[in-house]
Design a protein around this motif. Structure first.
Motif, PDB file in Angstrom:
ATOM      1  N   MET A 149     -14.218  48.078 -12.510  1.00 36.61           N
ATOM      2  CA  MET A 149     -12.691  47.487 -12.309  1.00 36.61           C
ATOM      3  C   MET A 149     -12.605  49.511 -11.644  1.00 36.61           C
ATOM      4  O   MET A 149     -13.103  49.574 -10.125  1.00 36.61           O
ATOM      5  N   ALA A 150     -12.974  49.966 -12.187  1.00 33.43           N
ATOM      6  CA  ALA A 150     -13.006  50.919 -12.529  1.00 33.43           C
ATOM      7  C   ALA A 150     -13.859  52.820 -11.298  1.00 33.43           C
ATOM      8  O   ALA A 150     -13.508  52.829 -11.025  1.00 33.43           O
ATOM      9  N   ALA A 151     -15.554  51.793 -12.123  1.00 29.68           N
ATOM     10  CA  ALA A 151     -16.619  52.248 -11.510  1.00 29.68           C
ATOM     11  C   ALA A 151     -17.186  51.754 -10.061  1.00 29.68           C
ATOM     12  O   ALA A 151     -17.621  52.456  -9.446  1.00 29.68           O
ATOM     13  N   GLY A 152     -17.069  50.807 -10.279  1.00 33.75           N
ATOM     14  CA  GLY A 152     -17.596  49.996  -9.380  1.00 33.75           C
ATOM     15  C   GLY A 152     -17.372  49.719  -7.343  1.00 33.75           C
ATOM     16  O   GLY A 152     -18.580  50.373  -7.044  1.00 33.75           O
ATOM     17  N   LEU A 305      -9.003  54.103  -5.955  1.00 34.48           N
ATOM     18  CA  LEU A 305      -8.727  54.328  -7.207  1.00 34.48           C
ATOM     19  C   LEU A 305      -7.462  53.759  -7.634  1.00 34.48           C
ATOM     20  O   LEU A 305      -6.919  53.609  -8.922  1.00 34.48           O
ATOM     21  N   PRO A 306      -6.618  53.756  -6.795  1.00 36.71           N
ATOM     22  CA  PRO A 306      -5.133  53.628  -7.715  1.00 36.71           C
ATOM     23  C   PRO A 306      -5.059  52.363  -7.799  1.00 36.71           C
ATOM     24  O   PRO A 306      -4.205  51.915  -8.491  1.00 36.71           O
ATOM     25  N   PHE A 358      -0.862  53.765  -1.382  1.00 40.25           N
ATOM     26  CA  PHE A 358      -1.290  53.928  -2.126  1.00 40.25           C
ATOM     27  C   PHE A 358      -0.267  53.077  -3.468  1.00 40.25           C
ATOM     28  O   PHE A 358      -0.443  52.530  -4.721  1.00 40.25           O
ATOM     29  N   LEU A 359       1.112  53.088  -3.050  1.00 39.40           N
ATOM     30  CA  LEU A 359       1.910  51.933  -4.106  1.00 39.40           C
ATOM     31  C   LEU A 359       1.236  51.061  -4.324  1.00 39.40           C
ATOM     32  O   LEU A 359       2.281  50.568  -5.755  1.00 39.40           O
ATOM     33  N   GLY A 360       1.176  49.955  -2.707  1.00 38.89           N
ATOM     34  CA  GLY A 360       0.799  48.289  -3.281  1.00 38.89           C
ATOM     35  C   GLY A 360      -0.637  48.299  -4.580  1.00 38.89           C
ATOM     36  O   GLY A 360      -0.606  47.274  -5.222  1.00 38.89           O
ATOM     37  N   TYR A 361      -1.132  49.284  -4.284  1.00 39.49           N
ATOM     38  CA  TYR A 361      -2.332  49.025  -5.055  1.00 39.49           C
ATOM     39  C   TYR A 361      -1.820  49.427  -6.583  1.00 39.49           C
ATOM     40  O   TYR A 361      -2.789  49.164  -7.487  1.00 39.49           O
TER      41      TYR A 361
END
Length: 481
Positions: A149-152, A305-306, A358-361
């Motif tokens: 999830m982070a790298a994709g 990323l967030p 950003f907050l929503g993510y």
């Protein structure tokens, strides 16, 4: 057969994690590539939906069949077959001459993918016989999902901007070939002492149900009622057939008695809702960031990323909370975070300002990070030990079905509200119903999690275990991404 050494067990775990990585990474990477794919292949919104859903749909339909087949003819054999088919499907996807062919080749990928994750989990369970070692191995396995999830988004954005969208499928070739050779050399063969008998009619009805329902949803905005309604009727008939036929089999594909357990039914609903939210979230976000804001694929990946980082960080924390305090608290946190995130976009247009976007993510990442670990634990809570694997397989199928339906429903709502000539201007308004659907999915996770993990849920689980003729009513967590 002698017990494999610690080093060899770690190698088997690494091989299984390699298969999980390419399957999990493939979906997150592909989402970032959707706008580039849309431009290159002149794909419609429905075409983009099928590019995602063709894969998850086949995966959902075949997961339980692949697991039972591996138990019967050999896990190593099925696992290696899956690696070959998945790698071949990746090559075909990279060469697809058009959008329709890409969907077909994605389905080929999914046939191979269905033989990887559930079978790899069986291999891990069979290799790590010590409960404490097995728990650590499963924790590593689960962390790979967070890593993908982070790298994709970053990997996908970098490849799309520098080489092109076809390069995202090249990633699977070296990993798939290395995993195949290592499996051949180091993974021991194993089978279940008593495998479940095949249920071909039940399997066909599951495929018909999932396929016709997805088709009816995706094609509803553009096709007429005369086209869509017959598929909806076929889906309804397949569901009725399953409800009539499966209870009459001694060893059904899906034991409907499981659904008398509130934790099991709740886990199924939570899995579908949470992963529908994930599928819809990724679909809307990547199209908005690139087609509306005009960001490059790499810039869009950075904006994701967030969401990805909190998912990666919260997943192990959720696992520890489930182990120490049970699944209730993680599910409540997950449901609340997903609901607030969806509401920010639906009611306050969070995507139109950087701070609220950003907050929503971040909130979505926290919610999804907390939801995955308790799903399987809740599904198998109170189930007899002999049935825990089947319950976990149904939970995994529910995840894939949820992601399929999320993309189908959200994409259909988007397609019905935005036209090709005013795409950029109309997107935010057209996406609002989809965001409300995602907020509703989060609220479902919150309410169902609260209702099914309390004393009432435990009582129904105990009664269900008694009906399944087993005295073992203990909880049997068997985490499986």
């Amino acid at each position: 057969m002698s017990e494999p050494s610690h080093r060899r067990r770690m190698l088997v775990l690494a091989i299984c994690c390699m298969s999980l990585l390419i399957v999990s990474l493939d979906n997150t990477v592909l989402n970032v590539a959707l706008p580039a794919l849309q431009r290159d292949l002149h794909a419609t919104t429905a075409g983009l939906q099928w590019t995602i859903d063709g894969y998850t749909l086949v995966l959902a339909a075949l997961l339980m069949l692949a697991g039972s087949t591996a138990d019967r003819i050999g896990r190593k054999r099925v696992f290696m077959t899956g690696l070959v088919v998945f790698t071949l499907g990746s090559v075909l996807c990279s060469l697809a001459p058009g959008q329709e062919w890409l969907v077909v080749f994605r389905m080929v990928q999914a046939v191979g993918g269905s033989m990887l994750n559930p079978v790899a989990m069986s291999i891990i369970t069979n290799t790590f016989t010590d409960p404490r070692e097995r728990a650590r191995a499963i924790g590593v396995w689960g962390a790979v999902v967070g890593l993908s999830m982070a790298a994709g988004p970053l990997v996908g954005g970098l490849l799309v901007d520098s080489v092109g969208w076809r390069s995202i499928f090249w990633l699977n070739l070296p990993v798939g070939l290395a995993a195949l050779l290592l499996t051949l050399r180091f993974v021991p063969e194993s089978r279940a002492p008593r495998a479940r008998r095949p249920d071909p009619l039940g399997q066909v009805m599951v495929i018909v149900l999932f396929g016709s329902l997805t088709y009816a949803i995706i094609e509803a905005p553009t096709a007429g009622a005369a086209t869509v309604l017959p598929f909806a009727a076929v889906a309804l008939a397949a569901l009725g057939g399953l409800l009539w036929y499966e209870p009459r089999r001694t060893e059904p594909l899906i034991d409907l008695r499981f659904f008398r357990s509130a934790p099991f039914s709740g886990a199924t609903v939570i899995a579908v809702s949470a992963f529908a939210s994930l599928g819809g979230f990724l679909f809307l976000s990547t199209l908005y960031l690139q087609n509306v804001r005009g960001l490059s694929a790499l810039e869009a990946g950075l904006w994701m990323l967030p969401m990805a980082v909190p998912t990666f960080l919260c997943a192990p924390l959720s696992g520890r909370l489930v182990g120490n305090r049970g699944p209730r608290l993680p599910l409540l946190v997950a449901g609340a975070a997903l609901t607030v995130s969806g509401t920010l976009f639906a009611a306050f247009r969070a995507e139109t300002a950087d701070a609220t976007l950003f907050l929503g993510y971040v909130l979505f990442g926290v919610g999804f990070g907390f939801v995955n670990a308790p799903i399987t634990n809740t599904a198998v809570s109170g189930m007899p030990r002999a049935q825990a694997g089947v319950a976990a397989a149904v939970a995994s199928t529910s995840r894939q079905l949820g992601q399929t339906l999320g993309v189908a429903v959200v994409g259909a709502l988007l397609a019905s509200g935005v036209g090709a000539s005013t795409y950029r201007e109309a997107f935010v308004a057209a996406a609002r119903p989809g965001w409300w659907v995602l907020a509703g999915c989060g609220l479902t996770v919150l309410i169902v999690g609260a209702l099914t993990t309390g004393s009432w849920g435990r009582r129904t689980a105990a009664r269900t275990a008694q009906r399944l003729h087993s005295p073992d009513l203990r909880e049997t967590p068997a985490p499986q991404p």
